[in-house]
Write an enzyme that holds these catalytic residues in place. Structure first.
Site, PDB file in Angstrom:
ATOM      1  N   ASP A  36      -4.131   3.588  13.992  1.00 26.70           N
ATOM      2  CA  ASP A  36      -3.256   4.036  12.919  1.00 26.70           C
ATOM      3  C   ASP A  36      -3.720   5.412  12.490  1.00 26.70           C
ATOM      4  O   ASP A  36      -4.545   6.037  13.170  1.00 26.70           O
ATOM      5  CB  ASP A  36      -3.222   3.025  11.763  1.00 26.70           C
ATOM      6  CG  ASP A  36      -4.569   2.854  11.071  1.00 26.70           C
ATOM      7  OD1 ASP A  36      -5.502   3.639  11.347  1.00 26.70           O
ATOM      8  OD2 ASP A  36      -4.683   1.941  10.232  1.00 26.70           O
ATOM      9  N   ARG A  85       0.854  -1.193   0.000  1.00 30.72           N
ATOM     10  CA  ARG A  85       0.000   0.000   0.000  1.00 30.72           C
ATOM     11  C   ARG A  85       0.888   1.241   0.000  1.00 30.72           C
ATOM     12  O   ARG A  85       1.535   1.562   0.999  1.00 30.72           O
ATOM     13  CB  ARG A  85      -0.924   0.018   1.219  1.00 30.72           C
ATOM     14  CG  ARG A  85      -1.756   1.298   1.290  1.00 30.72           C
ATOM     15  CD  ARG A  85      -2.996   1.191   2.175  1.00 30.72           C
ATOM     16  NE  ARG A  85      -2.702   1.011   3.580  1.00 30.72           N
ATOM     17  CZ  ARG A  85      -3.611   1.156   4.557  1.00 30.72           C
ATOM     18  NH1 ARG A  85      -4.868   1.485   4.248  1.00 30.72           N
ATOM     19  NH2 ARG A  85      -3.277   0.950   5.822  1.00 30.72           N
TER      20      ARG A  85
END
Length: 527
Positions: A447, A163
């Site tokens: 996160d 990613r």
């Protein structure tokens, strides 16, 4: 090392960095920058224009100009090797320890994260690329400070899916013609340049997760990047496969179109639930009660607007032959507290059971100890089948009004919810500024996406004059400041240890000008 003309590397060259930042790799990045950065900037400007329209009273709807794409019959490419069975995917940053643990975890796929679970510290950016290449070559090992050794196991490892950073982030340590490069293109390009052929030789391919997109035009840009990259390196067209995270509110109205733009490179869609909640707040932050969310932790995947979004995602994917991948349960197990562990495992099981029952082909976990639970749940539904692509969910009919039905979300605005948002936001930013983007806080894996919910919710409550249901106190800057000081006082260490994080949190949570992403000003505070 002499760089190619027009390219400047301003980050320090630590040992082995020259293996990644070769003249040939830098020339490839420069080609990508010169070909696509102008379009990237135009699309970011388009986002701002749409936000201005929303602030003026507009709403999202399915696009009339792309009706034919939604109503016609077409399918994406067949699943690529290593991406046929995706029943368990583990996420995490690309430091050496996580790389080894994720690949060894028993998950089918590892989302090697250069984005929300990572911080774009220069050392993370380049060392992460080294770790990925070494892992593919089966040369990666790691010894912890306490002497514990980590090594890749023999046999099958998880399929790597990288990613990269979103289109909005830049890389300040690599300049082309005096301009910062796109973080997306740097992360994509370095991995593709060094690892595409390596992966093909091992029977897999260069696979990606694409974050933060807001329209099919942004997907079209990625597709054009893929075409040029494959052509330049002599990689067969269609080799790259990309799974798109549907984690912004506007993208939920363009799922068909996004799959269509990437159809020869598509590997499906993912329900990026945490950023999706952030995007709901962000896009309609000034629209009052119709889009005012309650306490962060009370917004579950079963509330109407979230349910509509996931149901539409599964139906859209399976109609087009694309995988539908579920979201990450933020609960994490505890090896020290049996009660916490039991609660976390039960909630993860419930979450994955719902997703498997809804037709998802797999789902995310954030910790190796959760892989067996996710696998067990999907095994019960899939059996010997690799996926549920044949379950087309034709009965699902989701309207724009259902996607927009945020108002019916149950829950309250409480002091406890406000305190949690402030504390999590400050603690996460303190970790982020130190170079760690995935942090266990209050038995949840936080996160950048979950931190975005925290700070944007504080902003929304403050700027919409919310009165707390349990105390009757109006959310004002003074209250947020006081709560921040009180919550910091409960944390280990001295209050000064959190000074930079507190200042940054206030910069993105209480000022009148809303920052699109907290990681943008945070990045400027990094070396």
């Amino acid at each position: 090392m002499a760089n190619p003309a027009g390219i400047e590397v301003t980050g320090p060259m630590h040992p082995r960095y020259d293996e990644i930042l070769t003249p040939e790799a830098l020339s490839f990045l420069a080609d990508l920058h010169r070909a696509f950065d102008g379009r990237r900037r135009e699309l970011l400007d388009r986002r701002k224009r749409r936000e201005a329209e929303l602030a003026g009273g507009a709403l999202f709807d399915f696009l009339p100009e792309t009706r034919e794409i939604r109503e016609s019959d077409w399918r994406v490419a067949d699943p690529a090797p290593g991406l046929v069975d995706r029943r368990v995917e583990i996420t995490g940053p690309t430091d050496a320890k996580m790389t080894i643990n994720a690949l060894n975890s028993g998950a089918k796929v590892w989302l090697a994260d250069h984005e929300d679970a990572n911080t774009p510290l220069w050392e993370n950016v380049i060392a992460g690329q080294l770790n990925l290449r070494d892992a593919i070559d089966r040369k990666l090992d790691f010894t912890s400070p306490d002497g514990k050794q980590y090594a890749l196991r023999d046999g099958e490892l998880a399929t790597i899916v990288v990613r990269p950073r979103g289109w909005h982030l830049t890389e300040k340590h690599i300049l082309v013609d005096g301009e910062r490069t796109s973080g997306s293109l740097v992360d994509f390009g370095l991995y593709f340049f060094h690892c595409a052929r390596r992966q093909l030789d091992r029977g897999a391919g260069p696979y990606y997760y694409l974050p933060k997109m807001e329209s099919h035009l942004e997907a079209r840009l990625w597709n054009d990047v893929f075409l040029l990259a494959q052509e330049r390196l002599g990689i067969p067209r269609g080799t790259i496969r990309a799974t798109v995270l549907i984690e912004t509110f506007p993208a939920a109205f363009e799922m068909d179109e996004i799959l269509y733009e990437l159809r020869e490179h598509s590997a499906g869609l993912n329900a990026g639930r945490w950023d999706y909640m952030f995007s709901v707040i962000k896009k309609f932050r000034t629209r009052g009660a119709d889009f005012l969310l309650p306490d962060r932790n009370s917004v579950t995947m079963t509330v109407p607007f979230m349910r509509a979004y996931t149901e539409l995602l599964v139906r859209t994917c399976h109609r087009r032959g694309a995988h539908a991948i579920g979201g990450m349960a933020a609960f994490i197990p505890s090896r020290r507290d049996p009660q916490v562990n039991e609660t976390a495992l039960a909630k993860v099981r419930d979450d994955k059971t719902r997703e498997a029952g809804d037709g998802f082909d797999g789902s995310w976990v954030a910790h190796p100890d959760l892989v067996p639970i996710c696998r067990e749940v999907f095994d019960q539904v899939l059996g010997d089948r690799p996926n549920q692509l044949d379950r087309t969910r034709d009965e699902v009919r989701v309207t724009a009004a259902e996607l927009l039905d945020v108002r019916s979300t149950p829950g309250q605005h409480t002091e406890g919810g406000l305190r949690n948002a402030v504390s999590v936001g400050v603690q996460y930013l303190a970790s982020w500024l130190r170079g760690s983007g995935a942090v266990a806080i209050y038995n949840l894996m936080e996160d950048a996406a979950t931190a975005e919910i925290s700070r944007s919710q504080v902003w929304q409550w403050l700027h919409n004059d919310v009165t707390l249901d349990d105390t009757g106190e109006r959310v004002a800057r003074e209250l947020v400041e006081r709560i921040a000081d009180e919550e910091i006082g409960k944390l280990p260490g001295a209050p000064g240890d959190y000074a930079d994080a507190r200042a940054l949190f206030m910069e993105v949570a209480v000022v009148d000008e809303f920052a699109d992403f907290l990681t943008v000003p945070a990045y400027e505070r990094m070396p």
